[in-house]
Scaffold this motif. Structure first.
Motif, PDB file in Angstrom:
ATOM      1  N   LEU A 121       0.851  -1.196   0.000  1.00  0.00           N
ATOM      2  CA  LEU A 121       0.000   0.000   0.000  1.00  0.00           C
ATOM      3  C   LEU A 121       0.884   1.242   0.000  1.00  0.00           C
ATOM      4  N   GLU A 122       0.397   2.271  -0.670  1.00  0.00           N
ATOM      5  CA  GLU A 122       1.135   3.531  -0.726  1.00  0.00           C
ATOM      6  C   GLU A 122       0.333   4.634  -0.034  1.00  0.00           C
ATOM      7  N   ASN A 123       0.996   5.736   0.290  1.00  0.00           N
ATOM      8  CA  ASN A 123       0.357   6.859   1.014  1.00  0.00           C
ATOM      9  C   ASN A 123      -0.376   6.364   2.254  1.00  0.00           C
ATOM     10  N   VAL A 124       0.316   5.591   3.051  1.00  0.00           N
ATOM     11  CA  VAL A 124      -0.319   4.936   4.197  1.00  0.00           C
ATOM     12  C   VAL A 124      -0.540   5.919   5.354  1.00  0.00           C
ATOM     13  N   ILE A 136      -5.050   2.469  15.772  1.00  0.00           N
ATOM     14  CA  ILE A 136      -5.209   1.108  15.241  1.00  0.00           C
ATOM     15  C   ILE A 136      -5.645   1.190  13.785  1.00  0.00           C
ATOM     16  N   GLY A 137      -5.081   0.354  12.949  1.00  0.00           N
ATOM     17  CA  GLY A 137      -5.501   0.298  11.554  1.00  0.00           C
ATOM     18  C   GLY A 137      -4.725   1.245  10.662  1.00  0.00           C
ATOM     19  N   ARG A 138      -4.603   0.864   9.399  1.00  0.00           N
ATOM     20  CA  ARG A 138      -3.934   1.691   8.397  1.00  0.00           C
ATOM     21  C   ARG A 138      -4.754   1.693   7.117  1.00  0.00           C
ATOM     22  N   ILE A 139      -4.623   2.766   6.349  1.00  0.00           N
ATOM     23  CA  ILE A 139      -5.284   2.826   5.053  1.00  0.00           C
ATOM     24  C   ILE A 139      -4.287   3.345   4.027  1.00  0.00           C
ATOM     25  N   GLY A 140      -4.341   2.784   2.842  1.00  0.00           N
ATOM     26  CA  GLY A 140      -3.438   3.212   1.771  1.00  0.00           C
ATOM     27  C   GLY A 140      -4.001   2.767   0.433  1.00  0.00           C
ATOM     28  N   VAL A 141      -3.290   3.136  -0.632  1.00  0.00           N
ATOM     29  CA  VAL A 141      -3.801   2.783  -1.965  1.00  0.00           C
ATOM     30  C   VAL A 141      -2.846   1.835  -2.683  1.00  0.00           C
ATOM     31  N   LEU A 142      -3.436   0.994  -3.531  1.00  0.00           N
ATOM     32  CA  LEU A 142      -2.632   0.136  -4.396  1.00  0.00           C
ATOM     33  C   LEU A 142      -2.173   0.961  -5.589  1.00  0.00           C
ATOM     34  N   LYS A 143      -1.000   0.628  -6.095  1.00  0.00           N
ATOM     35  CA  LYS A 143      -0.474   1.345  -7.265  1.00  0.00           C
ATOM     36  C   LYS A 143      -1.479   1.242  -8.426  1.00  0.00           C
ATOM     37  N   GLN A 144      -1.990   0.020  -8.619  1.00  0.00           N
ATOM     38  CA  GLN A 144      -2.988  -0.222  -9.662  1.00  0.00           C
ATOM     39  C   GLN A 144      -4.220  -0.856  -9.021  1.00  0.00           C
ATOM     40  N   PRO A 145      -5.416  -0.364  -9.341  1.00  0.00           N
ATOM     41  CA  PRO A 145      -6.610  -1.060  -8.852  1.00  0.00           C
ATOM     42  C   PRO A 145      -6.634  -2.496  -9.382  1.00  0.00           C
ATOM     43  N   MET A 146      -7.186  -3.421  -8.638  1.00  0.00           N
ATOM     44  CA  MET A 146      -7.310  -4.789  -9.137  1.00  0.00           C
ATOM     45  C   MET A 146      -8.653  -5.345  -8.722  1.00  0.00           C
ATOM     46  N   ASP A 147      -9.055  -6.476  -9.338  1.00  0.00           N
ATOM     47  CA  ASP A 147     -10.337  -7.021  -8.896  1.00  0.00           C
ATOM     48  C   ASP A 147     -10.135  -7.817  -7.608  1.00  0.00           C
ATOM     49  N   VAL A 176      -7.341   0.590   0.324  1.00  0.00           N
ATOM     50  CA  VAL A 176      -7.449  -0.582   1.199  1.00  0.00           C
ATOM     51  C   VAL A 176      -7.171  -0.201   2.647  1.00  0.00           C
ATOM     52  N   ALA A 177      -8.080  -0.605   3.546  1.00  0.00           N
ATOM     53  CA  ALA A 177      -7.842  -0.458   4.983  1.00  0.00           C
ATOM     54  C   ALA A 177      -7.468  -1.825   5.548  1.00  0.00           C
ATOM     55  N   GLU A 192     -15.517   5.448   6.507  1.00  0.00           N
ATOM     56  CA  GLU A 192     -15.455   6.915   6.569  1.00  0.00           C
ATOM     57  C   GLU A 192     -14.152   7.452   5.980  1.00  0.00           C
ATOM     58  N   ALA A 193     -13.096   6.662   6.132  1.00  0.00           N
ATOM     59  CA  ALA A 193     -11.796   7.076   5.584  1.00  0.00           C
ATOM     60  C   ALA A 193     -11.720   6.814   4.082  1.00  0.00           C
ATOM     61  N   GLY A 194     -12.789   6.264   3.524  1.00  0.00           N
ATOM     62  CA  GLY A 194     -12.864   6.097   2.073  1.00  0.00           C
ATOM     63  C   GLY A 194     -12.369   4.762   1.541  1.00  0.00           C
ATOM     64  N   ALA A 195     -12.239   3.775   2.423  1.00  0.00           N
ATOM     65  CA  ALA A 195     -11.761   2.467   1.957  1.00  0.00           C
ATOM     66  C   ALA A 195     -12.821   1.800   1.087  1.00  0.00           C
ATOM     67  N   ASP A 196     -12.381   1.173  -0.030  1.00  0.00           N
ATOM     68  CA  ASP A 196     -13.304   0.339  -0.790  1.00  0.00           C
ATOM     69  C   ASP A 196     -13.136  -1.127  -0.391  1.00  0.00           C
TER      70      ASP A 196
END
Ligand SMILES: [Zn+2]
Length: 263
Positions: A121-124, A136-147, A176-177, A192-196
């Motif tokens: 995950l990036e921008n964690v 507690i918990g982390r959220i970040g994004v994948l470089k590329q979305p995937m199914d 991803v959280a 709320e943090a926008g995780a899909d």
């Protein structure tokens, strides 16, 4: 230079400060004598019979665990109950036990940062709302979305699991959280943090319904599966810290079997 139990307590409380632990938790030195000399440290997820047995075989002087060896109050210390029997045996063998639990979940470089790193995950950030890494918990994004199927395979592979449980929400995985262990109480925070997508353990049927209703992909990668990776990381960091400070104690990692097996 030799090290004492109390020095390890001090070092661990710098690596995972007790102030980061939840109020209900019980972290810190659980069993042992502060002045005992330590030559071998055994790191483990749990203070279990198999871990205590390994500690004895390896002549470990202290076991450092994630889950507290003592969690609920104890009124008797006998061998009539399996938990207190283990504590009694540790004390009898003069093996100390130290636990860093929710403080290790929250601290930078702890359980959830290890998960975020493994999942690339990036921008964690933390997802408790204040954007700090100390929650507690982390959220970040994948470089590329995937199914979700491809992402589930990734989770299995990085956590070395034979299976995970997937509750798909019919949307791609991008933000991803993660929350190692038992994280369903934080589903709404993740949303709320926008995780899909949310990766945690201990997902119950109605938790799964809740995630589905909220259109969040959910992956149950098991409580143990999401927390085991931190043990190696903790051992590495502890070993580095000890050698940097000139201590000669050896840091080992216990071999822990999967508690819950799919047959
Ligand atoms: Zn846990």
């Amino acid at each position: 230079m030799f090290i004492l139990v109390k020095d390890i307590v001090k070092i661990m409380s710098e690596m995972a400060p007790a102030r980061l632990a939840e109020d209900w938790d019980n972290v810190g030195l659980q069993v042992g004598r502060c002045e005992k000399e330590v030559r071998v440290i055994l790191c483990a997820l749990d203070f279990s019979a198999e871990v205590l047995e390994q500690a004895a075989q390896l002549h470990a002087d202290i076991i450092v665990t994630h889950h507290p060896a003592i969690f609920h109050g104890i009124k008797k210390l006998t061998d009539l109950d399996w938990r207190t029997a283990l504590l009694l045996e540790a004390a009898r063998q003069d093996i100390a036990v130290f636990s860093a639990h929710t403080n290790l979940d929250s601290v930078a470089g702890g359980v959830n940062d290890v998960l975020a790193t493994l999942l690339e995950l990036e921008n964690v950030n933390g997802f408790s709302g204040d954007d700090t890494l100390e929650g507690i918990g982390r959220i970040g994004v994948l470089k590329q979305p995937m199914d979700i199927t491809a992402f589930a395979e990734k989770v299995k592979s990085v956590l070395k699991l034979n299976h995970v449980t997937v509750i798909p929400a019919d949307r791609p995985v991008h933000k991803v959280a993660v929350c190692g262990g038992s994280g369903m109480d934080f589903l709404d925070c993740a949303a709320e943090a926008g995780a899909d997508t949310y990766v945690t353990g201990d997902v119950k049927y109605h938790d799964a319904q809740d995630a589905k209703g909220k259109h969040i992909n959910l992956i149950d990668a098991t409580h143990q599966g999401t927390e085991l990776p931190v043990v190696n990381e903790l051992a590495d960091r502890l070993a580095l810290r000890l050698s940097r400070e000139g201590y000669t104690a050896k840091v080992l990692v216990a071999k822990e079997t999967k508690l819950m097996q799919i047959v």
